[in-house]
Design an enzyme around this catalytic site. Structure first.
Site, PDB file in Angstrom:
ATOM      1  N   LYS A 181       0.882  -1.177   0.000  1.00  0.00           N
ATOM      2  CA  LYS A 181       0.000   0.000   0.000  1.00  0.00           C
ATOM      3  C   LYS A 181       0.915   1.221   0.000  1.00  0.00           C
ATOM      4  O   LYS A 181       1.464   1.601   1.026  1.00  0.00           O
ATOM      5  CB  LYS A 181      -0.857  -0.032   1.277  1.00  0.00           C
ATOM      6  CG  LYS A 181      -2.133   0.775   1.260  1.00  0.00           C
ATOM      7  CD  LYS A 181      -1.994   2.207   0.911  1.00  0.00           C
ATOM      8  CE  LYS A 181      -1.924   3.200   2.021  1.00  0.00           C
ATOM      9  NZ  LYS A 181      -1.861   4.576   1.472  1.00  0.00           N
ATOM     10  N   GLU A 256       9.363   1.511  10.959  1.00  0.00           N
ATOM     11  CA  GLU A 256      10.357   2.586  10.786  1.00  0.00           C
ATOM     12  C   GLU A 256       9.587   3.877  10.912  1.00  0.00           C
ATOM     13  O   GLU A 256       8.797   4.218  10.027  1.00  0.00           O
ATOM     14  CB  GLU A 256      10.969   2.543   9.390  1.00  0.00           C
ATOM     15  CG  GLU A 256      11.908   1.418   9.158  1.00  0.00           C
ATOM     16  CD  GLU A 256      12.672   1.585   7.841  1.00  0.00           C
ATOM     17  OE1 GLU A 256      12.447   2.577   7.121  1.00  0.00           O
ATOM     18  OE2 GLU A 256      13.475   0.718   7.553  1.00  0.00           O
ATOM     19  N   CYS A 290      13.082  11.042   7.482  1.00  0.00           N
ATOM     20  CA  CYS A 290      13.020  10.589   8.873  1.00  0.00           C
ATOM     21  C   CYS A 290      14.341  10.836   9.581  1.00  0.00           C
ATOM     22  O   CYS A 290      14.373  11.075  10.776  1.00  0.00           O
ATOM     23  CB  CYS A 290      12.653   9.125   8.934  1.00  0.00           C
ATOM     24  SG  CYS A 290      13.747   8.103   7.962  1.00  0.00           S
ATOM     25  N   GLU A 386       8.449  16.352  15.529  1.00  0.00           N
ATOM     26  CA  GLU A 386       9.055  16.231  14.200  1.00  0.00           C
ATOM     27  C   GLU A 386       8.420  17.290  13.293  1.00  0.00           C
ATOM     28  O   GLU A 386       7.204  17.290  13.103  1.00  0.00           O
ATOM     29  CB  GLU A 386       8.765  14.825  13.661  1.00  0.00           C
ATOM     30  CG  GLU A 386       9.461  14.518  12.361  1.00  0.00           C
ATOM     31  CD  GLU A 386       9.146  13.113  11.845  1.00  0.00           C
ATOM     32  OE1 GLU A 386       7.973  12.705  11.904  1.00  0.00           O
ATOM     33  OE2 GLU A 386      10.076  12.436  11.385  1.00  0.00           O
TER      34      GLU A 386
HETATM   35  P1  NAP Z   1       1.941   8.432   7.662  1.00  0.00           P
HETATM   36  O1  NAP Z   1       0.884   9.438   7.655  1.00  0.00           O
HETATM   37  O2  NAP Z   1       2.136   7.619   8.876  1.00  0.00           O
HETATM   38  O3  NAP Z   1       1.653   7.491   6.426  1.00  0.00           O
HETATM   39  C1  NAP Z   1       2.497   6.415   6.096  1.00  0.00           C
HETATM   40  C2  NAP Z   1       1.676   5.375   5.360  1.00  0.00           C
HETATM   41  O4  NAP Z   1       0.727   4.804   6.252  1.00  0.00           O
HETATM   42  C3  NAP Z   1       0.882   5.941   4.196  1.00  0.00           C
HETATM   43  O5  NAP Z   1       0.851   4.979   3.167  1.00  0.00           O
HETATM   44  C4  NAP Z   1      -0.482   6.143   4.819  1.00  0.00           C
HETATM   45  O6  NAP Z   1      -1.531   6.171   3.892  1.00  0.00           O
HETATM   46  C5  NAP Z   1      -0.578   4.924   5.701  1.00  0.00           C
HETATM   47  N1  NAP Z   1      -1.570   5.031   6.769  1.00  0.00           N
HETATM   48  C6  NAP Z   1      -2.134   6.146   7.289  1.00  0.00           C
HETATM   49  N2  NAP Z   1      -3.013   5.822   8.270  1.00  0.00           N
HETATM   50  C7  NAP Z   1      -3.011   4.474   8.362  1.00  0.00           C
HETATM   51  C8  NAP Z   1      -3.688   3.537   9.201  1.00  0.00           C
HETATM   52  N3  NAP Z   1      -4.549   3.924  10.136  1.00  0.00           N
HETATM   53  N4  NAP Z   1      -3.417   2.225   9.039  1.00  0.00           N
HETATM   54  C9  NAP Z   1      -2.529   1.804   8.109  1.00  0.00           C
HETATM   55  N5  NAP Z   1      -1.855   2.646   7.293  1.00  0.00           N
HETATM   56  C10 NAP Z   1      -2.084   3.969   7.421  1.00  0.00           C
HETATM   57  O7  NAP Z   1       3.365   9.064   7.323  1.00  0.00           O
HETATM   58  P2  NAP Z   1       3.722  10.025   6.108  1.00  0.00           P
HETATM   59  O8  NAP Z   1       3.193  11.365   6.414  1.00  0.00           O
HETATM   60  O9  NAP Z   1       3.366   9.407   4.818  1.00  0.00           O
HETATM   61  O10 NAP Z   1       5.310  10.002   6.184  1.00  0.00           O
HETATM   62  C11 NAP Z   1       6.015  10.794   7.038  1.00  0.00           C
HETATM   63  C12 NAP Z   1       6.441  10.041   8.273  1.00  0.00           C
HETATM   64  O11 NAP Z   1       7.176   8.875   7.936  1.00  0.00           O
HETATM   65  C13 NAP Z   1       7.351  10.840   9.140  1.00  0.00           C
HETATM   66  O12 NAP Z   1       7.006  10.699  10.488  1.00  0.00           O
HETATM   67  C14 NAP Z   1       8.714  10.233   8.876  1.00  0.00           C
HETATM   68  O13 NAP Z   1       9.641  10.450   9.873  1.00  0.00           O
HETATM   69  C15 NAP Z   1       8.369   8.819   8.701  1.00  0.00           C
HETATM   70  N6  NAP Z   1       9.421   8.106   7.977  1.00  0.00           N
HETATM   71  C16 NAP Z   1      10.233   7.253   8.674  1.00  0.00           C
HETATM   72  C17 NAP Z   1      11.259   6.590   8.041  1.00  0.00           C
HETATM   73  C18 NAP Z   1      12.172   5.664   8.801  1.00  0.00           C
HETATM   74  O14 NAP Z   1      12.873   4.896   8.164  1.00  0.00           O
HETATM   75  N7  NAP Z   1      12.202   5.694  10.130  1.00  0.00           N
HETATM   76  C19 NAP Z   1      11.473   6.786   6.681  1.00  0.00           C
HETATM   77  C20 NAP Z   1      10.641   7.666   5.998  1.00  0.00           C
HETATM   78  C21 NAP Z   1       9.610   8.311   6.672  1.00  0.00           C
HETATM   79  P3  NAP Z   1      -2.015   7.542   3.185  1.00  0.00           P
HETATM   80  O15 NAP Z   1      -1.794   7.260   1.756  1.00  0.00           O
HETATM   81  O16 NAP Z   1      -3.459   7.713   3.489  1.00  0.00           O
HETATM   82  O17 NAP Z   1      -1.201   8.652   3.674  1.00  0.00           O
END
Ligand code: NAP
Ligand code: MG
Length: 486
Positions: A181, A256, A290, A386
């Site tokens: 997804k 992650e 991240c 963040e």
């Molecule tokens: P996000 O809002 O958590 O979304 C990540 C993914 O999860 C998207 O595909 C999102 O779908 C999906 N999602 C949202 N709600 C969900 C739920 N209730 N159940 C299952 N999946 C769900 O994060 P983002 O805004 O895309 O990305 C930014 C974040 O990712 C930041 O916090 C960043 O630090 C973190 N990140 C961490 C790493 C690491 O390696 N530690 C690497 C990159 C990014 P949608 O399509 O609806 O958004």
């Protein structure tokens, strides 16, 4: 031409069973943040029944894929990597159109993803077990690693290619089918990668991509009883929900999550080089990484000079569309993200931080001028949350103990940095800092074969990249073999 195939899709579709399957629900548009007039194909706003179809397809494929000799699975990954190389430029342009990052960074991301994949394909020849001395005469006791099962992969938008490949590579090497997804902002890169897997000879159903909202598609996938494990990259909040949902059926997670990464500047022969390292780790992908450096913790004696140099550097960064070769900082992924970042800066100023960068004009759209906030204290919101934008906070300290206390005073624990001429200071910091990764005398740049992950609010489960990800995507089995019935 797989990438062209995605761009020319007349009806929005998911990629299930190696085929385009039109979505049942409405279409979700995909936008170019730098150019509202750029028309990208939309994708389905999928429903739980489409997730079910993808999981069924993956489940059907599981046995055959698990029985395919692991080195042959690696061969498919090798062909995939070659195809990604052949289509690297088209993929890079597509990524920049989908999420905005400068084209040079998109090209770099493809190169990085291919190196991670190279390691993952090799893992297919390294699924080692152990032989264990047996107490019973003639009996052979050994362990072997088999696939975890059908995996759910959920990815964010900030690394449209690396994030899916970091999961697909080791999962496929280990013998796991995957339902992916992708983030709603960047589904096209993920779909393009899946068509290249088909072209590389991946059997039907082994990788399936379902587009749509996280709250619907992601949540249903994570809760699905046939999903053995979920590898998720994204925010800490969503990570919590996924961990809880998967734990209900004793499934496993690899999370992650976010970070609030600190760089402690203790001492350096040349502060200018420190600034180069900090800036590139802080503003790449407009700070939407991240592992972006987001807190600079600096010794009082050198703080004014460091802030002056960073401010100079930040003020000179060029901001504009990612396809323009002259720019260094692209747009944020969308307007909401820009408004969120602007809101953080406003809160920082309200709570007493000082902005040292000039207020300058940026193009219309989701752009944000790289910003430095000085005199930040550990209790301020900008020091704790963040920001995910090109905003650097500066906190001042008097010694290494205070620096470690301040750096560890965080809900996160992803990456950290120390710059020091003194080895004992650097070693103390590396020993006492509570993060999954620590960098000494350089920014937060990781390598494509080295375990990558965080602790506390930054991650759970085996680190990704390198041999640790193989541990996540495999299950251990112990075998007792008697040559005849005793
Ligand atoms: P996000 O809002 O958590 O979304 C990540 C993914 O999860 C998207 O595909 C999102 O779908 C999906 N999602 C949202 N709600 C969900 C739920 N209730 N159940 C299952 N999946 C769900 O994060 P983002 O805004 O895309 O990305 C930014 C974040 O990712 C930041 O916090 C960043 O630090 C973190 N990140 C961490 C790493 C690491 O390696 N530690 C690497 C990159 C990014 P949608 O399509 O609806 O958004
Ligand atoms: Mg999202």
């Amino acid at each position: 031409m797989s990438i062209q195939e995605v761009l020319e899709l007349s009806d929005p579709a998911n990629f299930i069973d190696n085929r385009w399957q039109p979505g049942a629900g409405p279409t979700r548009p995909v936008r170019n943040p730098a150019d509202p007039a750029d028309l990208l194909p939309g994708v389905p706003d999928s429903t739980p029944s489409e997730v079910d179809a993808a999981v069924e397809s993956a489940t059907r494929a599981a046995r055959h894929w698990a029985a395919t000799p692991a080195p042959q699975r690696g061969d498919v990954l090798r062909r995939w990597n070659e195809l990604i190389g052949e289509h690297a430029e088209e993929l890079a342009v597509l990524m920049t159109r989908e999420m905005g990052k400068p084209l040079a960074e998109s090209r770099g991301e493809i190169g990085r993803a291919r190196l991670e994949l190279e390691y993952a394909m090799g893992e297919a020849t390294r699924l080692h077990g152990a032989t264990i001395p047996s107490r019973m005469p003639e009996q052979l006791v050994y362990t072997q690693r088999g696939p975890l099962g059908v995996v759910g992969a959920i990815t964010p938008w900030n690394f449209p290619a690396v994030a899916p490949i970091r999961k697909l590579g080791p999962a496929l090497a280990a013998g796991c089918p995957v339902v992916l997804k992708p983030a709603e902002e960047t589904p096209l890169t993920a779909l393009a990668l899946a068509t290249l897997l088909r072209d590389a000879g991946l059997p039907d159903g082994v990788v399936n991509v379902v587009c749509g909202r996280g709250s619907v598609v992601g949540a249903h996938l994570a809760a699905h009883p046939k999903i053995a494990g979920v590898s998720f990259t994204g925010s800490t909040t969503v990570g919590h929900e996924i961990a809880a949902s998967v734990a209900r059926r004793l499934g496993v997670v690899q999370l992650e999550l976010g970070g609030k990464n600190a760089a402690y500047v203790h001492s350096a022969d040349d502060l200018g080089r420190v600034v180069e390292q900090i800036t590139s780790a802080a503003v790449q992908t407009s700070g939407q990484r991240c592992t972006a450096i987001s807190r600079v913790i600096v010794q009082n004696e050198i703080a004014d000079e460091l802030v002056r140099l960073i401010t100079e550097k930040y003020a000179a960064l060029t901001v504009g569309p990612g396809l323009d070769a002259a720019i260094q900082v692209g747009p944020l992924v969308n307007e909401q993200q820009r408004d969120r970042v602007a809101d953080y800066v406003r809160k920082g100023l309200e709570q007493g931080a000082t902005r040292t960068t000039p207020n300058r004009a940026v193009p219309n759209g989701p752009y944000f001028a790289p910003t430095v906030l000085d005199h930040v204290t550990p209790d301020m919101v900008v020091a704790r949350e963040e920001i995910f934008g090109p905003v650097l906070t500066v906190l001042r300290v008097s010694d290494v103990d205070e620096a470690i206390t301040v750096a560890n005073d965080s809900d996160y624990g992803l990456a950290s940095v120390v710059f020091s001429r003194e080895i004992d200071v650097a070693m103390k910091f590396a020993r006492e800092i509570s993060t999954g990764m620590v960098h000494i005398n350089h920014g937060t740049i990781s390598q494509p074969h080295v375990p990558f992950g965080g602790v506390h609010g930054s991650g759970l489960g085996e680190f990704s990249i390198g041999h640790t990800s193989t541990e996540f995507f495999t299950r251990l089995k112990t075998v007792y073999l008697s040559p005849r019935i005793p």
